[in-house]
Motif scaffolding. Structure first.
Motif, PDB file in Angstrom:
ATOM      1  N   THR A  16       0.807  -0.956   0.142  1.00 17.61           N
ATOM      2  CA  THR A  16      -0.312   0.107   0.220  1.00 17.61           C
ATOM      3  C   THR A  16       1.185   1.276   0.074  1.00 17.61           C
ATOM      4  O   THR A  16       2.375   1.067   0.586  1.00 17.61           O
ATOM      5  CB  THR A  16      -0.916   0.432   1.207  1.00 17.61           C
ATOM      6  OG1 THR A  16       0.125   0.158   2.641  1.00 17.61           O
ATOM      7  CG2 THR A  16      -1.749  -1.171   1.447  1.00 17.61           C
ATOM      8  N   LYS A  17       0.351   2.395  -0.081  1.00 17.08           N
ATOM      9  CA  LYS A  17       1.073   3.599  -0.383  1.00 17.08           C
ATOM     10  C   LYS A  17       1.418   3.635   0.153  1.00 17.08           C
ATOM     11  O   LYS A  17       2.316   5.237   1.051  1.00 17.08           O
ATOM     12  CB  LYS A  17       0.469   4.606  -1.388  1.00 17.08           C
ATOM     13  CG  LYS A  17       0.894   6.105  -1.489  1.00 17.08           C
ATOM     14  CD  LYS A  17       0.258   6.776  -2.819  1.00 17.08           C
ATOM     15  CE  LYS A  17       0.690   8.605  -2.717  1.00 17.08           C
ATOM     16  NZ  LYS A  17      -0.276   9.119  -3.829  1.00 17.08           N
ATOM     17  N   TRP A  18       0.732   4.144   1.646  1.00 17.90           N
ATOM     18  CA  TRP A  18      -0.159   3.831   3.055  1.00 17.90           C
ATOM     19  C   TRP A  18       1.518   4.112   3.555  1.00 17.90           C
ATOM     20  O   TRP A  18       1.852   4.645   4.750  1.00 17.90           O
ATOM     21  CB  TRP A  18      -0.837   4.171   3.181  1.00 17.90           C
ATOM     22  CG  TRP A  18      -0.754   4.375   5.204  1.00 17.90           C
ATOM     23  CD1 TRP A  18      -1.234   5.508   5.909  1.00 17.90           C
ATOM     24  CD2 TRP A  18      -0.665   3.571   6.110  1.00 17.90           C
ATOM     25  NE1 TRP A  18      -1.222   5.037   6.995  1.00 17.90           N
ATOM     26  CE2 TRP A  18      -0.953   4.227   7.620  1.00 17.90           C
ATOM     27  CE3 TRP A  18      -0.509   1.837   5.858  1.00 17.90           C
ATOM     28  CZ2 TRP A  18      -0.368   3.846   8.643  1.00 17.90           C
ATOM     29  CZ3 TRP A  18      -0.149   1.252   7.057  1.00 17.90           C
ATOM     30  CH2 TRP A  18      -0.678   2.637   8.887  1.00 17.90           C
TER      31      TRP A  18
ATOM     32  N   GLU B 255       5.027  10.860  -3.312  1.00 13.30           N
ATOM     33  CA  GLU B 255       3.725  10.233  -2.345  1.00 13.30           C
ATOM     34  C   GLU B 255       2.391  11.218  -0.887  1.00 13.30           C
ATOM     35  O   GLU B 255       1.818  10.390  -0.666  1.00 13.30           O
ATOM     36  CB  GLU B 255       4.069   9.095  -1.260  1.00 13.30           C
ATOM     37  CG  GLU B 255       5.189   8.278  -1.944  1.00 13.30           C
ATOM     38  CD  GLU B 255       5.509   6.586  -1.345  1.00 13.30           C
ATOM     39  OE1 GLU B 255       5.976   7.176  -0.069  1.00 13.30           O
ATOM     40  OE2 GLU B 255       6.072   6.076  -1.744  1.00 13.30           O
TER      41      GLU B 255
ATOM     42  N   SER C 165       3.811   2.501   2.487  1.00 13.82           N
ATOM     43  CA  SER C 165       5.694   2.779   2.203  1.00 13.82           C
ATOM     44  C   SER C 165       5.850   4.423   2.429  1.00 13.82           C
ATOM     45  O   SER C 165       6.963   4.757   2.837  1.00 13.82           O
ATOM     46  CB  SER C 165       5.306   2.959   0.119  1.00 13.82           C
ATOM     47  OG  SER C 165       6.509   4.086  -0.180  1.00 13.82           O
ATOM     48  N   THR C 166       4.774   5.353   2.502  1.00 15.19           N
ATOM     49  CA  THR C 166       4.776   6.809   3.252  1.00 15.19           C
ATOM     50  C   THR C 166       5.828   6.704   4.819  1.00 15.19           C
ATOM     51  O   THR C 166       6.180   7.366   4.554  1.00 15.19           O
ATOM     52  CB  THR C 166       4.131   7.836   2.775  1.00 15.19           C
ATOM     53  OG1 THR C 166       3.326   7.361   1.744  1.00 15.19           O
ATOM     54  CG2 THR C 166       4.132   9.145   3.793  1.00 15.19           C
TER      55      THR C 166
END
Length: 410
Positions: free
Chosen positions: A281-283, A315, A285-286
């Motif tokens: 998920t992008k979350w 991001e 990774s951020t």
């Protein structure tokens, strides 16, 4: 010596042969390079007043100095070089003191302002087009200025101090050569030092320190960590080093973050965030990039900090931008901060960001940032107002129908 000028011309020669069925041609190239080899000399003239009266055409010479393989000297004429000026001017020349062939050169002669105001008197051939090109000098030939400075003006100026003059001379000897094509081609592979150190980490051989992070132990090499991080260097080898440098407990950091930190110090690249977190998920990774940026700043890993900053700029999202903005403020990531402020200030984002838990954290931890955010919001609203006024004849955002500004509230 520094090359101050470089002129290149290229010549191309073609040869061809043809037959009734095919033709081929070979192209060779060469480049003519003309440049200057530069050097300088400082000449101090003490007892100026005593040198007056030595006679017109007579000079005081500096020691010789080498530039471009030739010997040079500075000639100062206290009574001037020309009889027609009747000692009204002092003269200053640069002379070729080497025997041999003609020498082409550029010159700069500077009389130093000794008041500290840097108002030097400069005569230079550098940095400007010369109508007939560089000057050509023969042995004992000289080039300079018969009327370099009026003597009465010189003696009442800041160039003369304690009966002393200072002259700076720069010489640029013109050189030309022809460069042909390379006769070799050696392909170079990319640097693989990170690969080798990474393999060393994976092998686990000869490790000499263990870091305990929330019960997970990382076996590493002291010298590698010390070479990469000034903080680890002080912790492991400095005068205030830990008493136990074989087993160190790390507080206030999660094991995946420390693992990513170690991965970067050996491999010199960011780890695979999905593999590290187990989440695609992008979350996630951020979140990893946020924590890793803070860790990089803590351990003095500037390159890692910049990599994380670049990732976070890519991001930016509603649910994470407020915490990212707080992080950027706390760790002086100015470009990341600007990206976040612009994102939050957009009308379509502002209300949604204000409803996140991260915005509450931003308000509590970095209240000064809210002032900057207000300024961004005002700019966005002002731009929107102008656009709407031009399009509809009305101010629809950031003002009332009478044109009065309305204070924006977060």
């Amino acid at each position: 010596m520094v090359d101050m000028g470089r002129v290149e011309t290229e010549a191309i020669a073609k040869s061809s042969s043809s037959s009734s069925s095919s033709s081929s041609s070979a192209v060779t190239t060469s480049t003519s390079v003309t440049e200057t080899v530069n050097g300088s000399h400082d000449f101090k003239i003490n007892g100026y007043s005593l040198s007056k009266g030595i006679g017109i055409g007579k000079y005081i010479a500096s020691d010789t100095f080498m530039v471009g393989g030739y010997t040079w000297a500075i000639y100062f004429y206290p009574d001037g070089k020309s009889t027609e000026d009747n000692s009204t001017y002092v003269s200053l020349f640069i002379a070729l003191a080497s025997e041999g062939t003609d020498v082409r050169a550029l010159f700069e002669l500077t009389l130093i302002d000794q008041s500290g105001k840097s108002r030097h008197k400069v005569h230079s051939h550098f940095g400007r087009a010369l109508e007939s090109g560089p000057y050509t000098l023969k042995y004992r030939g000289s080039m300079g200025y018969k009327r370099f400075f009026k003597r009465t003006a010189l003696e009442s100026s800041d160039y003369l101090k304690d009966d002393c003059l200072q002259v700076h001379c720069c010489v640029g000897v013109v050189r030309s050569h022809t460069e042909g094509p390379k006769t070799y081609s050696i392909p170079l592979s990319p640097s693989d030092i990170g690969l080798h150190f990474g393999q060393l980490l994976e092998s686990g051989k000869d490790t000499d320190v263990n870091f305990d992070v929330n019960g997970e132990v990382f076996a590493v090499h002291k010298l590698v960590l010390a070479a990469r991080s000034p903080v680890f260097r002080a912790q492991l080898f400095g005068p205030m080093k830990d008493q136990n440098t074989e087993h160190i407990k790390v507080e206030d950091m999660e094991a995946p973050i420390f693992k990513a930190l170690i991965h970067f110090m050996y491999w010199d690249v960011l780890p695979d965030m999905e593999e590290l977190t187990g989440l695609n998920t992008k979350w996630a990774s951020t979140l990893m990039s946020q924590h890793l940026l803070a860790a990089a700043d803590c351990y003095g890993l500037d390159r890692l900090r910049l990599l994380c900053e670049a990732n976070l700029c890519e991001e930016v999202a509603i649910n994470t931008v407020a915490t990212t903005l707080a992080l950027a403020e706390q760790h002086h990531c100015f470009q990341l901060k600007s990206v976040c402020l612009k994102f939050v200030a957009m009308p379509e984002n502002l209300r949604a960001v204000m409803q996140t838990d991260g915005f509450d954290y931003l308000r509590e931890s970095c209240p000064n940032v809210l002032t900057e955010l207000l300024e961004y919001v005002a700019r966005v609203n002002e731009h929107s107002s102008i656009t709407n006024k031009l399009g509809n004849g009305l101010v629809l955002d950031g003002g009332d129908f009478n044109g009065r500004r309305v204070k924006q509230r977060l």
